[in-house]
Design an enzyme around this catalytic site. Structure first.
Site, mmCIF file in Angstrom:
data_model
loop_
_atom_site.group_PDB
_atom_site.id
_atom_site.type_symbol
_atom_site.label_atom_id
_atom_site.label_comp_id
_atom_site.label_asym_id
_atom_site.label_seq_id
_atom_site.Cartn_x
_atom_site.Cartn_y
_atom_site.Cartn_z
ATOM 1 N N PRO A 52 29.888 -31.849 8.168
ATOM 2 C CG PRO A 52 28.423 -30.080 7.762
ATOM 3 C CD PRO A 52 28.656 -31.538 7.450
ATOM 4 C CB CYS A 53 31.549 -32.584 13.108
ATOM 5 S SG CYS A 53 33.248 -32.932 12.620
#
Length: 157
Positions: free
Chosen positions: A120-121
């Site tokens: 989850p950047c």
């Protein structure tokens, strides 16, 4: 390496991987979705992404196999500790890595994340709370953060 596509509310995702794990999930705006059968090695990733978009999944449990340097992999592993519905800053990521001075390198590794959404950047924001860069575009980043937000606000306009 096998590849499939998944239509999502944000456009088409291209998913690549094999029995060693998922190696890439990226937005594929110019890819023509053919609706072909999903390769067996990618079925679980497709299913979990569908569940994520339908709001029945908040954590992924997939074997991942991204290509990158040891430092990049360390950053990507750290990103996976940021819970659904939460955000962290680039500085917090650098601090978690044990060296506040690596903020630029951590931000660069974040930007090179080959496995969108699952790693989850999009949950990483600027120190001032701003939505900073996202390979899929800031509109998608905003959508993903709103999708995960526990607070629902109505639209004013």
């Amino acid at each position: 390496m096998e590849t499939t596509c998944l239509k999502t509310p944000l456009g088409t995702l291209q998913i690549s991987g094999d029995t060693q794990g998922i190696s890439e999930v990226k937005f594929a705006d110019n890819t023509v979705f053919t609706g072909d059968e999903t390769p067996q090695a990618l079925e679980e990733a497709v299913q979990q992404l569908k569940e994520y978009f339908s709001k029945t999944r908040t954590q992924f449990s997939l074997k991942l196999n991204p290509e990158g340097t040891e430092f990049q992999k360390k950053v990507w592993n750290t990103l996976q500790t940021v819970d659904f519905g939460k955000t962290r800053t680039y500085q917090q990521i650098a601090n978690t890595l044990g060296d506040p001075k690596v903020i630029r390198a951590a931000a660069s590794a974040n930007g090179r994340n080959p496995i969108a959404i699952i790693i989850p950047c999009h949950r990483i924001i600027g120190s001032d709370g701003s939505l900073t860069g996202y390979a899929g575009g800031l509109d998608r980043k905003k959508w993903l953060l709103e999708h995960e937000s526990p607070i629902k606000q109505g639209k004013l306009f």
